[in-house]
Each structure stands twice: as C-alpha cells, then as structure tokens.
Scaffold this motif. Structure first.
Motif, PDB file in Angstrom:
ATOM      1  N   CYS A 277       0.838  -1.208   0.000  1.00  0.00           N
ATOM      2  CA  CYS A 277       0.000   0.000   0.000  1.00  0.00           C
ATOM      3  C   CYS A 277       0.868   1.251   0.000  1.00  0.00           C
ATOM      4  CB  CYS A 277      -0.929   0.000   1.204  1.00  0.00           C
ATOM      5  SG  CYS A 277      -2.239  -1.253   1.141  1.00  0.00           S
ATOM      6  N   GLU A 278       1.966   1.218   0.756  1.00  0.00           N
ATOM      7  CA  GLU A 278       2.882   2.354   0.749  1.00  0.00           C
ATOM      8  C   GLU A 278       3.578   2.486  -0.600  1.00  0.00           C
ATOM      9  OE1 GLU A 278       5.346   3.325   4.136  1.00  0.00           O
ATOM     10  OE2 GLU A 278       4.445   1.681   5.282  1.00  0.00           O
ATOM     11  N   ALA A 279       3.933   1.345  -1.188  1.00  0.00           N
ATOM     12  CA  ALA A 279       4.636   1.369  -2.473  1.00  0.00           C
ATOM     13  C   ALA A 279       3.747   1.913  -3.587  1.00  0.00           C
ATOM     14  CB  ALA A 279       5.112  -0.040  -2.827  1.00  0.00           C
ATOM     15  N   LEU A 280       2.434   1.651  -3.519  1.00  0.00           N
ATOM     16  CA  LEU A 280       1.526   2.099  -4.571  1.00  0.00           C
ATOM     17  C   LEU A 280       1.514   3.615  -4.711  1.00  0.00           C
ATOM     18  CD1 LEU A 280      -1.498  -0.327  -3.975  1.00  0.00           C
ATOM     19  CD2 LEU A 280       0.153  -0.385  -5.850  1.00  0.00           C
ATOM     20  N   ASP A 281       1.862   4.319  -3.643  1.00  0.00           N
ATOM     21  CA  ASP A 281       1.923   5.782  -3.712  1.00  0.00           C
ATOM     22  C   ASP A 281       3.112   6.267  -4.524  1.00  0.00           C
ATOM     23  OD1 ASP A 281      -0.351   6.204  -2.151  1.00  0.00           O
ATOM     24  OD2 ASP A 281       0.802   6.103  -0.271  1.00  0.00           O
ATOM     25  N   HIS A 282       4.033   5.359  -4.835  1.00  0.00           N
ATOM     26  CA  HIS A 282       5.290   5.780  -5.453  1.00  0.00           C
ATOM     27  C   HIS A 282       5.576   5.074  -6.774  1.00  0.00           C
ATOM     28  CE1 HIS A 282       6.501   8.073  -1.881  1.00  0.00           C
ATOM     29  NE2 HIS A 282       5.966   7.097  -1.186  1.00  0.00           N
ATOM     30  N   LEU A 283       4.567   4.475  -7.369  1.00  0.00           N
ATOM     31  CA  LEU A 283       4.805   3.758  -8.626  1.00  0.00           C
ATOM     32  C   LEU A 283       5.171   4.703  -9.762  1.00  0.00           C
ATOM     33  CD1 LEU A 283       2.036   0.981  -8.643  1.00  0.00           C
ATOM     34  CD2 LEU A 283       4.437   0.818  -7.978  1.00  0.00           C
ATOM     35  N   GLU A 284       4.800   5.960  -9.632  1.00  0.00           N
ATOM     36  CA  GLU A 284       5.136   6.930 -10.676  1.00  0.00           C
ATOM     37  C   GLU A 284       6.476   7.603 -10.420  1.00  0.00           C
ATOM     38  OE1 GLU A 284       3.292   6.920 -13.284  1.00  0.00           O
ATOM     39  OE2 GLU A 284       1.777   5.636 -12.351  1.00  0.00           O
ATOM     40  N   ASP A 285       7.092   7.313  -9.268  1.00  0.00           N
ATOM     41  CA  ASP A 285       8.403   7.911  -8.974  1.00  0.00           C
ATOM     42  C   ASP A 285       9.466   7.196  -9.797  1.00  0.00           C
ATOM     43  OD1 ASP A 285       7.150   9.494  -7.170  1.00  0.00           O
ATOM     44  OD2 ASP A 285       7.696   8.306  -5.413  1.00  0.00           O
ATOM     45  N   VAL A 286      10.037   7.910 -10.740  1.00  0.00           N
ATOM     46  CA  VAL A 286      11.006   7.276 -11.646  1.00  0.00           C
ATOM     47  C   VAL A 286      12.401   7.886 -11.506  1.00  0.00           C
ATOM     48  CG1 VAL A 286       9.289   6.537 -13.340  1.00  0.00           C
ATOM     49  CG2 VAL A 286      10.232   8.843 -13.499  1.00  0.00           C
ATOM     50  N   ASP A 287      12.643   8.571 -10.397  1.00  0.00           N
ATOM     51  CA  ASP A 287      13.979   9.125 -10.182  1.00  0.00           C
ATOM     52  C   ASP A 287      14.993   7.992 -10.090  1.00  0.00           C
ATOM     53  OD1 ASP A 287      12.943  11.639 -10.120  1.00  0.00           O
ATOM     54  OD2 ASP A 287      12.828  11.765  -7.932  1.00  0.00           O
ATOM     55  N   VAL A 288      16.102   8.165 -10.790  1.00  0.00           N
ATOM     56  CA  VAL A 288      17.180   7.179 -10.747  1.00  0.00           C
ATOM     57  C   VAL A 288      18.327   7.763  -9.932  1.00  0.00           C
ATOM     58  CG1 VAL A 288      18.846   5.842 -12.086  1.00  0.00           C
ATOM     59  CG2 VAL A 288      16.522   6.207 -12.968  1.00  0.00           C
ATOM     60  N   ASN A 289      18.721   7.054  -8.883  1.00  0.00           N
ATOM     61  CA  ASN A 289      19.785   7.543  -8.007  1.00  0.00           C
ATOM     62  C   ASN A 289      21.059   6.743  -8.220  1.00  0.00           C
ATOM     63  OD1 ASN A 289      17.961   9.311  -6.582  1.00  0.00           O
ATOM     64  ND2 ASN A 289      17.153   7.487  -5.578  1.00  0.00           N
ATOM     65  N   LEU A 290      22.164   7.432  -8.432  1.00  0.00           N
ATOM     66  CA  LEU A 290      23.455   6.771  -8.456  1.00  0.00           C
ATOM     67  C   LEU A 290      23.903   6.540  -7.017  1.00  0.00           C
ATOM     68  CD1 LEU A 290      25.381   8.791 -11.207  1.00  0.00           C
ATOM     69  CD2 LEU A 290      24.442   6.498 -11.405  1.00  0.00           C
ATOM     70  N   LEU A 291      24.363   5.333  -6.717  1.00  0.00           N
ATOM     71  CA  LEU A 291      24.846   5.060  -5.363  1.00  0.00           C
ATOM     72  C   LEU A 291      25.973   6.025  -4.977  1.00  0.00           C
ATOM     73  CD1 LEU A 291      24.933   1.164  -5.030  1.00  0.00           C
ATOM     74  CD2 LEU A 291      23.496   2.761  -3.760  1.00  0.00           C
ATOM     75  N   GLN A 292      26.797   6.380  -5.943  1.00  0.00           N
ATOM     76  CA  GLN A 292      27.901   7.288  -5.637  1.00  0.00           C
ATOM     77  C   GLN A 292      27.369   8.639  -5.160  1.00  0.00           C
ATOM     78  OE1 GLN A 292      27.574   5.396  -8.276  1.00  0.00           O
ATOM     79  NE2 GLN A 292      29.536   4.536  -8.981  1.00  0.00           N
ATOM     80  N   ASP A 293      26.279   9.116  -5.789  1.00  0.00           N
ATOM     81  CA  ASP A 293      25.693  10.392  -5.365  1.00  0.00           C
ATOM     82  C   ASP A 293      25.097  10.280  -3.968  1.00  0.00           C
ATOM     83  OD1 ASP A 293      26.420  11.496  -7.777  1.00  0.00           O
ATOM     84  OD2 ASP A 293      24.448  11.227  -8.706  1.00  0.00           O
ATOM     85  N   LEU A 294      24.396   9.174  -3.709  1.00  0.00           N
ATOM     86  CA  LEU A 294      23.802   8.974  -2.392  1.00  0.00           C
ATOM     87  C   LEU A 294      24.878   8.850  -1.313  1.00  0.00           C
ATOM     88  CD1 LEU A 294      20.942   6.459  -3.292  1.00  0.00           C
ATOM     89  CD2 LEU A 294      20.701   8.893  -2.785  1.00  0.00           C
ATOM     90  N   HIS A 295      25.955   8.153  -1.643  1.00  0.00           N
ATOM     91  CA  HIS A 295      27.010   7.948  -0.655  1.00  0.00           C
ATOM     92  C   HIS A 295      27.711   9.266  -0.290  1.00  0.00           C
ATOM     93  CE1 HIS A 295      27.472   3.417  -1.789  1.00  0.00           C
ATOM     94  NE2 HIS A 295      26.372   3.679  -1.098  1.00  0.00           N
ATOM     95  N   ARG A 296      27.715  10.237  -1.204  1.00  0.00           N
ATOM     96  CA  ARG A 296      28.331  11.529  -0.879  1.00  0.00           C
ATOM     97  C   ARG A 296      27.574  12.260   0.217  1.00  0.00           C
ATOM     98  NH1 ARG A 296      28.541  11.945  -6.678  1.00  0.00           N
ATOM     99  NH2 ARG A 296      30.597  11.309  -7.434  1.00  0.00           N
ATOM    100  N   GLU A 297      26.289  11.890   0.417  1.00  0.00           N
ATOM    101  CA  GLU A 297      25.490  12.531   1.452  1.00  0.00           C
ATOM    102  C   GLU A 297      25.750  11.945   2.844  1.00  0.00           C
ATOM    103  OE1 GLU A 297      21.377  12.150   0.526  1.00  0.00           O
ATOM    104  OE2 GLU A 297      21.612  12.686  -1.575  1.00  0.00           O
ATOM    105  N   LEU A 298      26.408  10.799   2.885  1.00  0.00           N
ATOM    106  CA  LEU A 298      26.502  10.048   4.132  1.00  0.00           C
ATOM    107  C   LEU A 298      27.650  10.535   5.003  1.00  0.00           C
ATOM    108  CD1 LEU A 298      25.966   6.481   2.665  1.00  0.00           C
ATOM    109  CD2 LEU A 298      24.292   7.921   3.811  1.00  0.00           C
ATOM    110  N   LYS A 299      27.321  10.664   6.291  1.00  0.00           N
ATOM    111  CA  LYS A 299      28.335  11.019   7.284  1.00  0.00           C
ATOM    112  C   LYS A 299      28.067  10.224   8.550  1.00  0.00           C
ATOM    113  CE  LYS A 299      29.030  15.776   5.676  1.00  0.00           C
ATOM    114  NZ  LYS A 299      28.967  17.209   6.069  1.00  0.00           N
ATOM    115  N   PRO A 300      29.112   9.741   9.214  1.00  0.00           N
ATOM    116  CA  PRO A 300      28.919   9.010  10.474  1.00  0.00           C
ATOM    117  C   PRO A 300      28.250   9.906  11.520  1.00  0.00           C
ATOM    118  CG  PRO A 300      31.146   8.708   9.631  1.00  0.00           C
ATOM    119  CD  PRO A 300      30.520   9.771   8.799  1.00  0.00           C
TER     120      PRO A 300
END
Length: 300
Positions: A277-300
């Motif tokens: 049910c939660e996923a059905l709200d996002h079936l139109e979300d087609v953003d593609v994320n590069l792991l490298q971009d996401l990892h740049r946001e990460l900090k301990p």
C-alpha cells in the motif's frame, strides 16, 4: 554498528526471503537504541573480533535474541551499499589487528534515504512449488531499491525483483483471524487507491463491519464459482492471503499455484500487503539515483 535492517515480514519467515528496510521504517527510536546497546554487550561479552550479525524479534516492546552469528552474512553487501561503508573489508582489517578508530569507523552511518531489499523467487520456473513463505528459504537472489521514503524504496525493490504491482483493479483479501484488523486497514487504503475488494466470508465480515464496500468470494471447498475460478478468468489483480494451520495452508495451495501460473501479484503475509500500500503511492516515482551520489550525502 554497521546498520539496523528491519524485516517487513514477521519472525517465522526466513531472513533470506523477507523484504527489509535500512534504516528501519517503523521501529521506534527507543527500540533501536535497545538493539544497539544489546548488540554492543553481546559483541563484547562474546569477545567477537570482526563482523557479527544478530537477528532480533520484538513483541509488545520486548526485544528477544533469535541468533548471534560471529561472521559475515548475505546482508553484508546490502548494508555496505546502503551505508557506503565496506564492512566486510573493515571486518577483515580488524581481524588482522587494525583498530576501528584508526580506520575511521567508530560511529554508525544512518542514511537520510531508505534502501529496500526484496527477494527474488523462482516460483514461475517451478509451477508445482508452493510460494508460501516460512522458515525454509526459497529465494534465489535479492535486489535493492533506494528512495527518499520507504514506500519509494520498496516499490523500486519490488520492480527489480520482477514483481509487478498493479495500479488498480480487484484485490482479493483472505486472512487468518489475527490479521483481520490489519486487513481492514489494508482494504481501506486499497479502496482509496481505486481498488475493488473481494474477500472470503470471515474477512469480508470484518471489512464490511468497518463500513467498507466488499464483494464476497467462495473458498474452493465452498462451491463454484470460487476464488480459483476468478483468478483463471483474470478477475483478480492482487492477492493477500494469510493462513494458519495445516488444513488452511493446504486449502489455499490451489490459490497460490494458480496465482503463480497467471502471474498475479501475490503476498502471503499481511505485512507485505501493507508495505505494498505504501509502495503504490510511489509507482510513478522514476527518479534514478546513483549510489555514488547517495554515498556523498553520508556522514557518520
């Protein structure tokens, strides 16, 4: 702490078959802190050097330890991708005598985005197999999806695993007694998304008692036309069917096999149905994320 993964399915489903979320989607902060503290105490008490994975179960706010494994597991690559930290490499270096503080890995990384894991099952290739989930591992692989919300990550993971989530149509709901309150909530959310609800007698009574529209369907032993007939006639697009006891499990086997044969999206746990049910709200979300971009946001 390398990471906390929350299973979507309840304890009793093999961890390799369960979908999961990192960071946790629904665990209260206080429970997460308990998990961290218990993990530290276990690691120190057992004198583990290197990687260790623990499976916990939580019931009514009480944390239980299911198993402690002083080794890596299949979750290590998932946690590494989700957190941007090579935990297998860190574990090996620590085993060789390096210190976590020298490696810059003394604090847990909790991402600001969600990573969802979904299992890949071979049921379509083995039509005689029973897709019901339990303690016996049946999956042959797993995939990962990322998103800013759990629903988005779960939707992407399901798509990656080959599960096609219908956007609308008719949903069949047939659940065991203790799942009926949750089934009512699930039916409410599905109706809000444009689905028609079909349910077996006991489940239908619970849904109707909540003031929701529901059509009744016969179980296989209750006469025709029954649920399997509806699946064969392409009248069902989504199924959530939970069972309890050997007889109920045997009775519903024909439903599961026909659903697999017809490629109807089928879930055997209420938790997976609610996550859908939660996923059905996002079936139109087609953003593609590069792991490298996401990892740049990460900090301990």
């Amino acid at each position: 702490i390398g990471g906390i993964m929350e299973h979507v399915e309840e304890a009793g489903v093999h961890s390799g078959d369960s979908s999961c979320s990192l960071p946790p989607n629904s665990l209260p902060f206080g429970i997460q802190q308990q998990l961290r503290e218990q993990t530290r105490k276990l690691a120190l008490g057992l004198n583990v050097v290197g990687l260790m994975n623990i499976q916990y179960a939580i019931q009514n706010g009480v944390v239980y330890v299911l198993e402690v494994n002083p080794r890596a597991s299949r979750t290590a690559p998932f946690v590494s991708k989700a957190t941007g930290r090579q935990i297998a490499k860190l574990g090996a270096q620590v085993m060789m005598g390096r210190k976590l503080r020298d490696l810059g890995a003394t604090e847990e990384i909790v991402p600001a985005f969600f990573s969802g894991k979904a299992a890949v099952f071979p049921f379509a290739k083995f039509p005689e197999s029973d897709p019901i989930l339990g303690p016996e591992m049946k999956s042959t692989g797993e995939v990962m999806g990322t998103g800013r919300t759990f629903g988005e990550a779960y939707a992407k993971a399901q798509a990656g695993s080959g599960t096609s989530l219908p956007r609308r149509g008719r949903a069949l709901v047939s659940v065991r007694e203790r799942d009926k309150p949750g089934a009512v909530e699930m039916a409410r959310r599905l109706i809000a998304k444009g689905f028609d609800i079909v349910a077996t007698d006991g489940t239908a009574k619970a849904i109707e008692a909540a003031g929701l529209a529901c059509r009744r369907a016969n179980k296989v032993r209750e006469g025709r036309p029954h649920i399997v007939d509806m699946i064969k006639n392409d009248e069902i697009h989504l199924i959530v069917n939970t069972t309890e006891g050997r007889q109920a499990t045997r009775d519903s086997m024909a439903i599961r096999r026909e659903a697999v044969s017809r490629r109807v999206t089928y879930f055997t746990t209420l938790a997976a149905g609610l996550a859908t049910c939660e996923a059905l709200d996002h079936l139109e979300d087609v953003d593609v994320n590069l792991l490298q971009d996401l990892h740049r946001e990460l900090k301990p």
